[in-house]
Design a protein around this motif. Structure first.
Motif, mmCIF file in Angstrom:
data_model
loop_
_atom_site.group_PDB
_atom_site.id
_atom_site.type_symbol
_atom_site.label_atom_id
_atom_site.label_comp_id
_atom_site.label_asym_id
_atom_site.label_seq_id
_atom_site.Cartn_x
_atom_site.Cartn_y
_atom_site.Cartn_z
ATOM 1 N N VAL A 86 0.861 -1.181 0.000
ATOM 2 C CA VAL A 86 0.000 0.000 0.000
ATOM 3 C C VAL A 86 0.894 1.226 0.000
ATOM 4 N N LEU A 87 0.627 2.144 -0.945
ATOM 5 C CA LEU A 87 1.453 3.338 -1.124
ATOM 6 C C LEU A 87 0.652 4.592 -0.849
ATOM 7 N N ALA A 88 1.315 5.577 -0.251
ATOM 8 C CA ALA A 88 0.744 6.920 -0.141
ATOM 9 C C ALA A 88 0.780 7.579 -1.518
ATOM 10 N N PRO A 89 0.067 8.703 -1.704
ATOM 11 C CA PRO A 89 0.072 9.364 -3.018
ATOM 12 C C PRO A 89 1.456 9.767 -3.503
ATOM 13 N N ASP A 90 2.394 9.992 -2.564
ATOM 14 C CA ASP A 90 3.752 10.361 -2.981
ATOM 15 C C ASP A 90 4.644 9.146 -3.197
ATOM 16 N N GLY A 91 4.086 7.932 -3.096
ATOM 17 C CA GLY A 91 4.847 6.722 -3.350
ATOM 18 C C GLY A 91 5.479 6.099 -2.122
ATOM 19 N N ALA A 92 5.344 6.719 -0.941
ATOM 20 C CA ALA A 92 5.898 6.131 0.282
ATOM 21 C C ALA A 92 5.117 4.879 0.640
ATOM 22 N N THR A 93 5.817 3.825 1.055
ATOM 23 C CA THR A 93 5.175 2.565 1.402
ATOM 24 C C THR A 93 4.620 2.619 2.818
ATOM 25 N N ALA A 94 3.322 2.358 2.942
ATOM 26 C CA ALA A 94 2.682 2.321 4.257
ATOM 27 C C ALA A 94 2.676 0.910 4.832
ATOM 28 N N ALA A 95 2.506 -0.095 3.978
ATOM 29 C CA ALA A 95 2.451 -1.484 4.447
ATOM 30 C C ALA A 95 2.707 -2.397 3.256
ATOM 31 N N ALA A 96 3.120 -3.632 3.546
ATOM 32 C CA ALA A 96 3.388 -4.605 2.480
ATOM 33 C C ALA A 96 3.101 -6.007 3.004
#
Length: 400
Positions: A220-230
């Protein structure tokens, strides 16, 4: 260049920072007498950059912490983008009037190649806090001023976003000015970082139940591409997302072929070894006390309670499957097709709130998204006066 410095500074040697800057601007052909600068941006373009540009989250902190100081000290606080364009200006009214005479106004370019050595332009070049006082300015008309500027950086990605500056007549110079703007810049960056962390935490709460049902690798990615969870693998800390990503099949750097699905405030990305996705069904439920968006995606469902303006936008797009331009949407919402800056800002906020269910150019629901609208038995969106709502009420009047 050295001869000019020596004549006006009684033989004093310039600081290395200033000497290097004077050499750059002399090589760029800047006129010490203050030749014509670049054309000033329109008010609409400045507003667009302020509302939806990368500095928008920092502006409240910069304004609240520095404008009272600037007013008390007879100075200006100025925020610019990476191109040196002045995006916001506040402070003492009498100093703002003096700045107007220099062309130091919102929309003006204040980079070195345009106006010579100054704290803003030189800070953009060296990327560190810079103070420029009096005769250190290259252009003669600026030598009665003092200025102190600090860079504003993306606290997540680290890139330069712009500059914050305190400027005023030379008599208002204070030895603590540079430390002050540097500290407030750091505070603004910290606030943005904290807000980004809250976004990731919210995404993690949404992502947990969804990822538990996914077989294979997904993140799961934030709108800026940072990974929140995998799940299924560690996943990169950040993914570079292409412009105009609308969901569906995609090829992402470092991940390869993926299927991208919208989430509230981000993206669910399934890699090729996961099950293929399907269509996303959206229900714009206007039948209750509050407008609600109900989304059913292949990996799970979620809902989001909407504000009135966002409900109006989604209704307008649901009734225009081919999409709406910014001007058309402004007409739908305000009966004024010129209010495109406001529309772009509202749609940007909506996309951050409900995930990238929406595509742009024109504004529309993204490919693979099917939409239904559930209307109330009574009056549609009672608090709204938007033309799109008035038309919808007229088309389906409430039974007597």
């Amino acid at each position: 260049m050295r001869d000019r410095w020596s004549r006006s500074h009684a033989g004093r040697v310039p600081r290395q920072l200033i000497d290097a800057s004077w050499r750059r601007v002399a090589a760029a052909g800047v006129d010490p007498g203050g030749g014509p600068g670049q054309a000033v941006l329109t008010d609409a373009e400045v507003s667009r950059r302020v509302v939806s540009g990368p500095l928008a989250p920092m502006l409240p902190v910069l304004r609240d912490r520095l404008e009272p100081v600037a007013r008390a000290c007879g100075q200006l606080v100025v925020v610019t983008g990476t191109d040196g364009r002045v995006l916001w200006q506040g402070g003492a009214p009498e100093v703002r009037r003096r700045a107007d005479g220099l062309g130091f106004v919102p929309g003006a370019a204040w980079d070195e190649p345009t106006v010579g050595t100054n704290a803003i332009g030189t800070c953009l070049v060296v990327g560190t806090p810079v103070g420029v006082h009096g005769g250190e300015h290259y252009v003669d008309g600026h030598q009665q001023w003092t200025c102190a500027a600090a860079p504003l950086r993306d606290p997540v990605g680290g890139g330069l976003l712009g500059v914050v500056d305190l400027s005023g007549p030379a008599r208002t110079a204070h030895p603590g000015a540079l430390a002050l703007v540097s500290a407030v810049a750091a505070l603004a960056e910290h606030e943005v970082r904290a807000a980004h962390d809250r976004v990731l935490e919210q995404l993690r709460r949404v992502a947990g139940p969804l990822l538990a049902r996914v077989e294979g690798r997904a993140l799961v990615l934030a709108p800026d591409g940072a990974t929140a969870a995998a799940t299924g693998f560690a996943g990169p800390a950040r993914v570079v997302l292409p412009a105009g990503l609308d969901g569906g099949p995609a090829v992402l750097p470092g991940l390869g072929a993926c299927r991208v699905e919208p989430l509230p405030g981000g993206w669910l990305v399934r890699l090729d070894d996961a099950e293929p996705g399907g269509a996303t069904d959206v229900l714009l439920d206007l039948s209750g006390d509050r407008p609600v968006l109900r989304v059913a995606a292949p990996t799970g469902s979620w809902t989001d309670v909407l504000g009135l303006r966002h409900a109006e936008i989604l209704l307008a797009l649901a009734e225009a499957p081919g999409g709406r331009s910014a001007g058309e949407l402004a007409d739908d919402l305000f009966a004024d097709p010129t209010r495109t800056v406001t529309v772009r800002a509202e749609v940007s906020r909506l996309r951050r709130a409900v995930g990238p269910l929406l595509a742009t150019r024109p504004y529309r629901f993204a490919e693979g998204v099917t939409v239904q609208v559930r209307r109330p038995a009574g009056r549609l969106l009672p608090g709204s006066v938007a033309p799109v709502v008035l038309r919808a009420r007229a088309a389906r009047p409430v039974p007597a």
